[in-house]
Design an enzyme around this catalytic site. Structure first.
Site, PDB file in Angstrom:
ATOM      1  N   ALA A   1       0.784  -1.238   0.000  1.00  0.00           N
ATOM      2  CA  ALA A   1       0.000   0.000   0.000  1.00  0.00           C
ATOM      3  C   ALA A   1       0.813   1.284   0.000  1.00  0.00           C
ATOM      4  O   ALA A   1       0.241   2.364   0.025  1.00  0.00           O
ATOM      5  CB  ALA A   1      -0.909   0.006   1.235  1.00  0.00           C
TER       6      ALA A   1
ATOM      7  N   PHE B   1       1.020   1.495  -7.580  1.00  0.00           N
ATOM      8  CA  PHE B   1      -0.401   1.199  -7.764  1.00  0.00           C
ATOM      9  C   PHE B   1      -1.118   0.913  -6.448  1.00  0.00           C
ATOM     10  O   PHE B   1      -2.317   1.200  -6.312  1.00  0.00           O
ATOM     11  CB  PHE B   1      -0.574   0.004  -8.709  1.00  0.00           C
ATOM     12  CG  PHE B   1      -0.360   0.355 -10.146  1.00  0.00           C
ATOM     13  CD1 PHE B   1      -1.245   1.187 -10.812  1.00  0.00           C
ATOM     14  CD2 PHE B   1       0.738  -0.144 -10.849  1.00  0.00           C
ATOM     15  CE1 PHE B   1      -1.058   1.527 -12.139  1.00  0.00           C
ATOM     16  CE2 PHE B   1       0.933   0.194 -12.182  1.00  0.00           C
ATOM     17  CZ  PHE B   1       0.041   1.022 -12.839  1.00  0.00           C
TER      18      PHE B   1
ATOM     19  N   LEU C   1       1.740  -6.264  -4.379  1.00  0.00           N
ATOM     20  CA  LEU C   1       3.141  -6.415  -3.989  1.00  0.00           C
ATOM     21  C   LEU C   1       4.039  -6.440  -5.218  1.00  0.00           C
ATOM     22  O   LEU C   1       3.688  -7.013  -6.249  1.00  0.00           O
ATOM     23  CB  LEU C   1       3.365  -7.725  -3.236  1.00  0.00           C
ATOM     24  CG  LEU C   1       2.791  -7.867  -1.831  1.00  0.00           C
ATOM     25  CD1 LEU C   1       3.268  -9.182  -1.226  1.00  0.00           C
ATOM     26  CD2 LEU C   1       3.188  -6.703  -0.954  1.00  0.00           C
TER      27      LEU C   1
ATOM     28  N   TYR D   1       0.567  -7.026 -16.034  1.00  0.00           N
ATOM     29  CA  TYR D   1       0.999  -6.191 -17.150  1.00  0.00           C
ATOM     30  C   TYR D   1       1.186  -7.062 -18.392  1.00  0.00           C
ATOM     31  O   TYR D   1       1.565  -8.232 -18.276  1.00  0.00           O
ATOM     32  CB  TYR D   1       2.312  -5.464 -16.816  1.00  0.00           C
ATOM     33  CG  TYR D   1       2.756  -4.538 -17.920  1.00  0.00           C
ATOM     34  CD1 TYR D   1       1.972  -3.432 -18.260  1.00  0.00           C
ATOM     35  CD2 TYR D   1       3.916  -4.784 -18.641  1.00  0.00           C
ATOM     36  CE1 TYR D   1       2.356  -2.596 -19.305  1.00  0.00           C
ATOM     37  CE2 TYR D   1       4.304  -3.940 -19.681  1.00  0.00           C
ATOM     38  CZ  TYR D   1       3.514  -2.845 -20.012  1.00  0.00           C
ATOM     39  OH  TYR D   1       3.880  -2.032 -21.044  1.00  0.00           O
TER      40      TYR D   1
ATOM     41  N   TYR E   1       9.561  -9.075 -20.890  1.00  0.00           N
ATOM     42  CA  TYR E   1       8.454  -8.993 -19.933  1.00  0.00           C
ATOM     43  C   TYR E   1       7.492 -10.176 -20.061  1.00  0.00           C
ATOM     44  O   TYR E   1       7.624 -11.170 -19.365  1.00  0.00           O
ATOM     45  CB  TYR E   1       7.703  -7.636 -20.011  1.00  0.00           C
ATOM     46  CG  TYR E   1       6.943  -7.422 -18.721  1.00  0.00           C
ATOM     47  CD1 TYR E   1       7.478  -6.698 -17.667  1.00  0.00           C
ATOM     48  CD2 TYR E   1       5.704  -8.060 -18.514  1.00  0.00           C
ATOM     49  CE1 TYR E   1       6.816  -6.598 -16.450  1.00  0.00           C
ATOM     50  CE2 TYR E   1       5.038  -7.971 -17.300  1.00  0.00           C
ATOM     51  CZ  TYR E   1       5.594  -7.236 -16.278  1.00  0.00           C
ATOM     52  OH  TYR E   1       4.949  -7.155 -15.071  1.00  0.00           O
TER      53      TYR E   1
ATOM     54  N   LYS F   1       3.419 -13.663 -13.967  1.00  0.00           N
ATOM     55  CA  LYS F   1       2.117 -13.024 -14.207  1.00  0.00           C
ATOM     56  C   LYS F   1       1.103 -14.056 -14.701  1.00  0.00           C
ATOM     57  O   LYS F   1      -0.075 -13.996 -14.343  1.00  0.00           O
ATOM     58  CB  LYS F   1       2.252 -11.856 -15.190  1.00  0.00           C
ATOM     59  CG  LYS F   1       2.990 -10.644 -14.611  1.00  0.00           C
ATOM     60  CD  LYS F   1       2.331 -10.096 -13.356  1.00  0.00           C
ATOM     61  CE  LYS F   1       2.986  -8.845 -12.814  1.00  0.00           C
ATOM     62  NZ  LYS F   1       2.510  -8.503 -11.452  1.00  0.00           N
TER      63      LYS F   1
ATOM     64  N   THR G   1       7.531   3.393 -11.733  1.00  0.00           N
ATOM     65  CA  THR G   1       7.486   3.081 -10.300  1.00  0.00           C
ATOM     66  C   THR G   1       8.869   2.554  -9.927  1.00  0.00           C
ATOM     67  O   THR G   1       9.713   2.326 -10.797  1.00  0.00           O
ATOM     68  CB  THR G   1       6.441   2.006  -9.938  1.00  0.00           C
ATOM     69  OG1 THR G   1       6.839   0.759 -10.511  1.00  0.00           O
ATOM     70  CG2 THR G   1       5.039   2.369 -10.420  1.00  0.00           C
TER      71      THR G   1
HETATM   72  P1  NAD Z   1       5.970  -0.599  -6.190  1.00  0.00           P
HETATM   73  O1  NAD Z   1       7.384  -1.023  -6.068  1.00  0.00           O
HETATM   74  O2  NAD Z   1       5.666   0.838  -6.333  1.00  0.00           O
HETATM   75  O3  NAD Z   1       5.115  -1.130  -4.922  1.00  0.00           O
HETATM   76  C1  NAD Z   1       5.404  -2.325  -4.276  1.00  0.00           C
HETATM   77  C2  NAD Z   1       4.721  -2.373  -2.923  1.00  0.00           C
HETATM   78  O4  NAD Z   1       4.976  -3.673  -2.355  1.00  0.00           O
HETATM   79  C3  NAD Z   1       5.236  -1.357  -1.898  1.00  0.00           C
HETATM   80  O5  NAD Z   1       4.151  -0.910  -1.113  1.00  0.00           O
HETATM   81  C4  NAD Z   1       6.183  -2.183  -1.025  1.00  0.00           C
HETATM   82  O6  NAD Z   1       6.340  -1.709   0.299  1.00  0.00           O
HETATM   83  C5  NAD Z   1       5.442  -3.503  -1.029  1.00  0.00           C
HETATM   84  N1  NAD Z   1       6.275  -4.662  -0.682  1.00  0.00           N
HETATM   85  C6  NAD Z   1       7.324  -5.177  -1.356  1.00  0.00           C
HETATM   86  N2  NAD Z   1       7.800  -6.276  -0.712  1.00  0.00           N
HETATM   87  C7  NAD Z   1       7.020  -6.440   0.386  1.00  0.00           C
HETATM   88  C8  NAD Z   1       6.984  -7.390   1.436  1.00  0.00           C
HETATM   89  N3  NAD Z   1       7.834  -8.400   1.504  1.00  0.00           N
HETATM   90  N4  NAD Z   1       6.054  -7.219   2.413  1.00  0.00           N
HETATM   91  C9  NAD Z   1       5.174  -6.201   2.396  1.00  0.00           C
HETATM   92  N5  NAD Z   1       5.142  -5.292   1.399  1.00  0.00           N
HETATM   93  C10 NAD Z   1       6.061  -5.408   0.420  1.00  0.00           C
HETATM   94  O7  NAD Z   1       5.390  -1.439  -7.392  1.00  0.00           O
HETATM   95  P2  NAD Z   1       4.205  -1.233  -8.446  1.00  0.00           P
HETATM   96  O8  NAD Z   1       4.815  -0.913  -9.758  1.00  0.00           O
HETATM   97  O9  NAD Z   1       3.125  -0.388  -7.896  1.00  0.00           O
HETATM   98  O10 NAD Z   1       3.697  -2.744  -8.562  1.00  0.00           O
HETATM   99  C11 NAD Z   1       2.534  -3.238  -7.940  1.00  0.00           C
HETATM  100  C12 NAD Z   1       1.916  -4.301  -8.842  1.00  0.00           C
HETATM  101  O11 NAD Z   1       1.509  -3.693 -10.071  1.00  0.00           O
HETATM  102  C13 NAD Z   1       2.895  -5.417  -9.226  1.00  0.00           C
HETATM  103  O12 NAD Z   1       2.195  -6.644  -9.304  1.00  0.00           O
HETATM  104  C14 NAD Z   1       3.323  -4.999 -10.624  1.00  0.00           C
HETATM  105  O13 NAD Z   1       3.781  -6.085 -11.401  1.00  0.00           O
HETATM  106  C15 NAD Z   1       2.022  -4.448 -11.153  1.00  0.00           C
HETATM  107  N6  NAD Z   1       2.132  -3.599 -12.355  1.00  0.00           N
HETATM  108  C16 NAD Z   1       3.077  -2.610 -12.461  1.00  0.00           C
HETATM  109  C17 NAD Z   1       3.155  -1.854 -13.631  1.00  0.00           C
HETATM  110  C18 NAD Z   1       4.171  -0.749 -13.788  1.00  0.00           C
HETATM  111  O14 NAD Z   1       4.391  -0.305 -14.911  1.00  0.00           O
HETATM  112  N7  NAD Z   1       4.762  -0.264 -12.717  1.00  0.00           N
HETATM  113  C19 NAD Z   1       2.247  -2.081 -14.679  1.00  0.00           C
HETATM  114  C20 NAD Z   1       1.274  -3.060 -14.536  1.00  0.00           C
HETATM  115  C21 NAD Z   1       1.227  -3.817 -13.360  1.00  0.00           C
HETATM  116 NA    NA Z   2       2.027  -0.947  -5.086  1.00  0.00          NA
END
Ligand code: NAD
Ligand code: NA
EC number: 1.3.1.9
Length: 397
Positions: free
Chosen positions: A49, A53, A139, A226, A236, A245, A276
């Site tokens: 959180a 995202f 996560l 993604y 990817y 994924k 991110t």
């Molecule tokens: P991010 O790195 O911004 O967020 C990751 C979150 O996970 C953070 O809140 C972090 O504290 C938490 N986290 C990590 N390890 C942890 C653990 N062991 N215990 C508790 N919390 C933990 O990443 P994001 O880009 O927002 O990714 C979130 C999801 O969205 C992922 O599944 C990612 O694949 C997906 N996604 C990302 C994109 C992109 O372009 N960034 C696109 C589509 C989907």
């Molecule tokens: Na996130």
């Protein structure tokens, strides 16, 4: 202390408390400007959180639907003379704003993959909320310790089968170069990546929450995926992370069955490529994002994390009719994947060089977004002023 950005490769080692708070406030303002979501969530658990995202999901639920939120994340508070992580400051700022708005918000800082943190979350839900009606699973991590076997898994970002050669950019310097990434040599690299970023932990969360009786009738859960363009498929979607994924998406039917007697439902939402902390670590992808931003901004259809998540909640998850693709997924990458957008990105991709990148891509926007993640480069923040690196909030444990 005075906090300035310090970077090492695609990592920023420092974060700015007031800048992170500004980032959170801007997202809250956006969500409020869109008005209340019809029949939106009321009691929400967000796993992951604190950034990206997951943070945007928490803000959309709280400020778009007056939801009570519990956030789980893995962040570091600041210590004397050393700033904490951006996710820590984001969460502190979020909670202050939520509390000021009269919204319930508490957080658990610890390893979401562990049984212990799942238990803590369940106890907190029981004590404060009774039951929850939405679980967001967001996560992104490079490693996981398995809660049952104690085994440590490290994910890798590699192609499978053949080496992958393409262009990439160092987004700090703007130097475009050719990169060749060798494929995994061991099946275990694929398996480990699935163990970290696949669906097992999502499954464990929902199983535990259900067994504890803390999921409400009609509850929803959503995790993020993604796909992206063909040019990034080798690194990817068809690479190790893509296998994870596939595994995550493959968890949906199981969870739907598990939630059946609660009339609950699980979804995977395919989101847009965005800057991110996680995506900046993937080779080739930052160059793609820089070109994509240029094209989407010119067309007036660019979105950041919060625009994506507000739209996911308002127009997909809580719409009267949840529209799914042929594979049963929610798509908020619809604008990214539009034919005209992808055709223009592909054309720019062939042309892009170190010499023309600043003019034909939005590398400047990429960089700004990157520094914004850590609270830097906001016009209204004085980066020469003293900051409180020890920023804390009582309700973050
Ligand atoms: P991010 O790195 O911004 O967020 C990751 C979150 O996970 C953070 O809140 C972090 O504290 C938490 N986290 C990590 N390890 C942890 C653990 N062991 N215990 C508790 N919390 C933990 O990443 P994001 O880009 O927002 O990714 C979130 C999801 O969205 C992922 O599944 C990612 O694949 C997906 N996604 C990302 C994109 C992109 O372009 N960034 C696109 C589509 C989907
Ligand atoms: Na996130």
């Amino acid at each position: 202390m005075i906090i300035q950005p310090r970077t090492r490769g695609f990592i920023c080692l420092t974060s700015h408390p007031e800048g992170c708070a500004e980032n959170v406030r801007k997202q809250i303002e956006y969500v409020k400007s869109k008005g209340l979501i019809n029949n939106g969530p009321k009691k929400v658990l967000v796993i992951g959180a604190s950034t990206g995202f997951g943070l945007a999901s928490r803000i959309s639920a709280a400020f778009g639907s007056n939801a009570a939120t519990i956030g789980v994340f893995f962040e570091k508070p600041g210590t004397e003379g050393r700033p904490g992580t951006a996710g820590w400051y984001n969460s502190a700022a979020f909670e202050k704003e939520a509390h000021a708005a009269g919204l319930y918000a508490k957080s658990i800082n610890g390893d979401a993959f562990s049984d212990e943190i799942k238990k803590e979350a369940i106890e907190l839900i029981k004590k404060d909320l009774g039951q929850i009606d939405l679980v967001v699973y967001s996560l992104a991590s490079p490693r996981r310790t398995h809660p049952k076997s104690g085994e440590n898994f490290a994910s890798v970002l590699k192609p499978i089968g053949e080496p992958f050669s393409n262009k990439t950019v160092d987004f700090h310097t703007g130097v475009v170069s050719d990169i060749t990434i060798n494929p995994v040599t061991e099946q275990s690299d694929i398996d480990n990546t699935i163990a970290v970023m696949g669906g097992e932990d999502w499954k464990f969360w929902i199983e535990d929450l259900k067994a504890a009786g803390v999921l409400a009738q009609g509850c929803k859960t959503v995790a993020y995926s993604y796909i992206g363009p063909e040019l990034t498929y080798p690194i990817y979607r068809n690479g190790t992370i893509g296998m994870a994924k596939n595994d995550l998406e493959g968890t949906v039917p199981y969870l739907n069955e598990l939630l059946g007697d609660l009339n609950g439902v699980s979804y995977v939402s395919v989101n847009k490529a965005l800057v991110t902390q996680s995506s900046s670590a993937i080779p080739v992808v930052p160059l793609y994002i820089s070109l994509l931003y240029k094209v989407m901004k010119e067309k007036g259809i660019h979105e950041g994390c919060v625009e994506q998540m507000q739209r996911l909640f308002a127009d997909r998850l809580y719409a009267d009719n949840v529209v799914l693709d042929s594979e049963g997924r929610i798509r908020v990458d619809d604008l990214e994947m539009r034919e005209d957008v992808q055709a223009e990105v592909a054309e720019l991709w062939n042309k892009v060089t170190t010499e023309n990148i600043e003019s034909i891509s939005d590398l400047a926007g990429y960089r700004r977004d990157f520094f914004n993640l850590f609270g830097f480069e906001f016009d209204n923040i004085d980066y020469n002023a003293e900051s409180d690196e020890l920023t804390s909030v009582e309700s973050i444990k």
